[in-house]
Design a protein around this motif. Structure first.
Motif, PDB file in Angstrom:
ATOM      1  N   ARG A 145       0.846  -1.196   0.000  1.00  0.00           N
ATOM      2  CA  ARG A 145       0.000   0.000   0.000  1.00  0.00           C
ATOM      3  C   ARG A 145       0.879   1.242   0.000  1.00  0.00           C
ATOM      4  N   ALA A 146       0.559   2.203  -0.852  1.00  0.00           N
ATOM      5  CA  ALA A 146       1.291   3.472  -0.913  1.00  0.00           C
ATOM      6  C   ALA A 146       0.601   4.496  -0.018  1.00  0.00           C
ATOM      7  N   GLU A 147       1.388   5.225   0.732  1.00  0.00           N
ATOM      8  CA  GLU A 147       0.887   6.289   1.597  1.00  0.00           C
ATOM      9  C   GLU A 147       0.947   7.616   0.839  1.00  0.00           C
ATOM     10  N   ALA A 148       0.247   8.615   1.331  1.00  0.00           N
ATOM     11  CA  ALA A 148       0.219   9.929   0.696  1.00  0.00           C
ATOM     12  C   ALA A 148       1.596  10.586   0.694  1.00  0.00           C
ATOM     13  N   ASP A 149       2.435  10.272   1.689  1.00  0.00           N
ATOM     14  CA  ASP A 149       3.759  10.885   1.769  1.00  0.00           C
ATOM     15  C   ASP A 149       4.813  10.142   0.937  1.00  0.00           C
ATOM     16  N   GLY A 150       4.404   9.126   0.172  1.00  0.00           N
ATOM     17  CA  GLY A 150       5.331   8.392  -0.681  1.00  0.00           C
ATOM     18  C   GLY A 150       5.873   7.121  -0.072  1.00  0.00           C
ATOM     19  N   ALA A 151       5.614   6.903   1.200  1.00  0.00           N
ATOM     20  CA  ALA A 151       6.088   5.680   1.859  1.00  0.00           C
ATOM     21  C   ALA A 151       5.243   4.491   1.408  1.00  0.00           C
ATOM     22  N   LEU A 152       5.804   3.309   1.562  1.00  0.00           N
ATOM     23  CA  LEU A 152       5.081   2.073   1.263  1.00  0.00           C
ATOM     24  C   LEU A 152       4.862   1.302   2.549  1.00  0.00           C
ATOM     25  N   ILE A 153       3.703   0.673   2.677  1.00  0.00           N
ATOM     26  CA  ILE A 153       3.395  -0.199   3.809  1.00  0.00           C
ATOM     27  C   ILE A 153       3.277  -1.618   3.264  1.00  0.00           C
ATOM     28  N   LEU A 154       4.080  -2.529   3.817  1.00  0.00           N
ATOM     29  CA  LEU A 154       4.062  -3.930   3.412  1.00  0.00           C
ATOM     30  C   LEU A 154       3.381  -4.763   4.483  1.00  0.00           C
ATOM     31  N   SER A 155       2.476  -5.635   4.080  1.00  0.00           N
ATOM     32  CA  SER A 155       1.881  -6.622   4.989  1.00  0.00           C
ATOM     33  C   SER A 155       2.576  -7.939   4.698  1.00  0.00           C
ATOM     34  N   LEU A 156       3.248  -8.478   5.700  1.00  0.00           N
ATOM     35  CA  LEU A 156       4.075  -9.667   5.519  1.00  0.00           C
ATOM     36  C   LEU A 156       3.650 -10.793   6.449  1.00  0.00           C
ATOM     37  N   HIS A 157       3.818 -12.017   5.976  1.00  0.00           N
ATOM     38  CA  HIS A 157       3.685 -13.207   6.804  1.00  0.00           C
ATOM     39  C   HIS A 157       5.084 -13.812   6.837  1.00  0.00           C
ATOM     40  N   VAL A 158       5.722 -13.794   8.002  1.00  0.00           N
ATOM     41  CA  VAL A 158       7.129 -14.180   8.125  1.00  0.00           C
ATOM     42  C   VAL A 158       7.261 -15.568   8.735  1.00  0.00           C
ATOM     43  N   GLN A 159       8.050 -16.395   8.082  1.00  0.00           N
ATOM     44  CA  GLN A 159       8.356 -17.737   8.572  1.00  0.00           C
ATOM     45  C   GLN A 159       9.829 -17.760   8.986  1.00  0.00           C
ATOM     46  N   PRO A 160      10.112 -17.710  10.293  1.00  0.00           N
ATOM     47  CA  PRO A 160      11.508 -17.722  10.750  1.00  0.00           C
ATOM     48  C   PRO A 160      12.120 -19.119  10.669  1.00  0.00           C
ATOM     49  N   ASN A 161      13.419 -19.190  10.893  1.00  0.00           N
ATOM     50  CA  ASN A 161      14.190 -20.449  10.903  1.00  0.00           C
ATOM     51  C   ASN A 161      14.222 -21.146   9.547  1.00  0.00           C
ATOM     52  N   ALA A 162      14.134 -20.406   8.468  1.00  0.00           N
ATOM     53  CA  ALA A 162      14.226 -20.996   7.129  1.00  0.00           C
ATOM     54  C   ALA A 162      15.699 -21.164   6.763  1.00  0.00           C
ATOM     55  N   LYS A 163      15.960 -21.930   5.716  1.00  0.00           N
ATOM     56  CA  LYS A 163      17.345 -22.122   5.278  1.00  0.00           C
ATOM     57  C   LYS A 163      17.894 -20.865   4.622  1.00  0.00           C
ATOM     58  N   VAL A 164      17.059 -20.187   3.855  1.00  0.00           N
ATOM     59  CA  VAL A 164      17.467 -18.943   3.202  1.00  0.00           C
ATOM     60  C   VAL A 164      16.379 -17.899   3.375  1.00  0.00           C
ATOM     61  N   THR A 165      16.771 -16.636   3.293  1.00  0.00           N
ATOM     62  CA  THR A 165      15.806 -15.550   3.362  1.00  0.00           C
ATOM     63  C   THR A 165      15.351 -15.243   1.944  1.00  0.00           C
ATOM     64  N   GLU A 166      14.026 -15.331   1.722  1.00  0.00           N
ATOM     65  CA  GLU A 166      13.490 -15.104   0.382  1.00  0.00           C
ATOM     66  C   GLU A 166      11.999 -14.824   0.433  1.00  0.00           C
ATOM     67  N   PHE A 167      11.525 -14.093  -0.581  1.00  0.00           N
ATOM     68  CA  PHE A 167      10.091 -13.926  -0.762  1.00  0.00           C
ATOM     69  C   PHE A 167       9.566 -15.208  -1.383  1.00  0.00           C
ATOM     70  N   VAL A 168       8.394 -15.672  -0.922  1.00  0.00           N
ATOM     71  CA  VAL A 168       7.839 -16.942  -1.393  1.00  0.00           C
ATOM     72  C   VAL A 168       6.641 -16.719  -2.308  1.00  0.00           C
ATOM     73  N   GLY A 169       5.787 -15.810  -1.966  1.00  0.00           N
ATOM     74  CA  GLY A 169       4.571 -15.564  -2.736  1.00  0.00           C
ATOM     75  C   GLY A 169       3.472 -15.104  -1.800  1.00  0.00           C
ATOM     76  N   LEU A 170       2.302 -14.962  -2.323  1.00  0.00           N
ATOM     77  CA  LEU A 170       1.190 -14.478  -1.516  1.00  0.00           C
ATOM     78  C   LEU A 170       0.710 -15.520  -0.521  1.00  0.00           C
ATOM     79  N   HIS A 171       0.341 -15.044   0.645  1.00  0.00           N
ATOM     80  CA  HIS A 171      -0.212 -15.866   1.726  1.00  0.00           C
ATOM     81  C   HIS A 171      -1.445 -15.107   2.217  1.00  0.00           C
ATOM     82  N   GLY A 172      -2.584 -15.371   1.593  1.00  0.00           N
ATOM     83  CA  GLY A 172      -3.791 -14.603   1.901  1.00  0.00           C
ATOM     84  C   GLY A 172      -3.622 -13.178   1.404  1.00  0.00           C
ATOM     85  N   GLU A 173      -3.752 -12.213   2.303  1.00  0.00           N
ATOM     86  CA  GLU A 173      -3.611 -10.791   1.953  1.00  0.00           C
ATOM     87  C   GLU A 173      -2.212 -10.272   2.252  1.00  0.00           C
ATOM     88  N   ALA A 174      -1.262 -11.168   2.521  1.00  0.00           N
ATOM     89  CA  ALA A 174       0.106 -10.771   2.868  1.00  0.00           C
ATOM     90  C   ALA A 174       1.101 -11.455   1.937  1.00  0.00           C
TER      91      ALA A 174
END
Length: 98
Positions: A6-35
């Motif tokens: 989501r873009a804010e009026a001041d130009g900032a972006l808001i990210l909704s994330l679903h984070v899975q810790p303890n993975a082998k590598v750090t990476e984006f996986v894909g959509l998980h519902g609305e996150a």
């Protein structure tokens, strides 16, 4: 824009994330519902996962670490992150993930 990005009026972006810790590598996986699901190669203890998340996003987005802020979800898998100083190219790059 996507529900997770989501873009804010001041130009900032808001990210909704679903984070899975303890993975082998750090990476984006894909959509998980609305996150966007993100695997994170850090343990969820003593704030290490949150610090690793903010550092990864700063690096991925080519922003200074001070421009990436955790808004909510300090002890949860569902998190909201604010990116200050995002430009159009970064928005397009993030949109392409979802």
């Amino acid at each position: 824009m996507s529900a997770w990005l989501r873009a804010e009026a001041d130009g900032a972006l808001i990210l909704s994330l679903h984070v899975q810790p303890n993975a082998k590598v750090t990476e984006f996986v894909g959509l998980h519902g609305e996150a966007m699901k993100l695997r994170l190669a850090a343990p969820p203890v003593d704030g290490k996962a949150n610090a690793a998340l903010l550092a990864f996003l700063a690096d991925y987005c080519a922003l200074p670490k001070r421009a990436v802020t955790l808004l909510s979800g300090q002890s949860a898998r569902t998190k909201r992150v604010r990116l200050n100083g995002a430009d159009g190219a970064l928005q397009a790059r993030l949109r392409a993930l979802g």
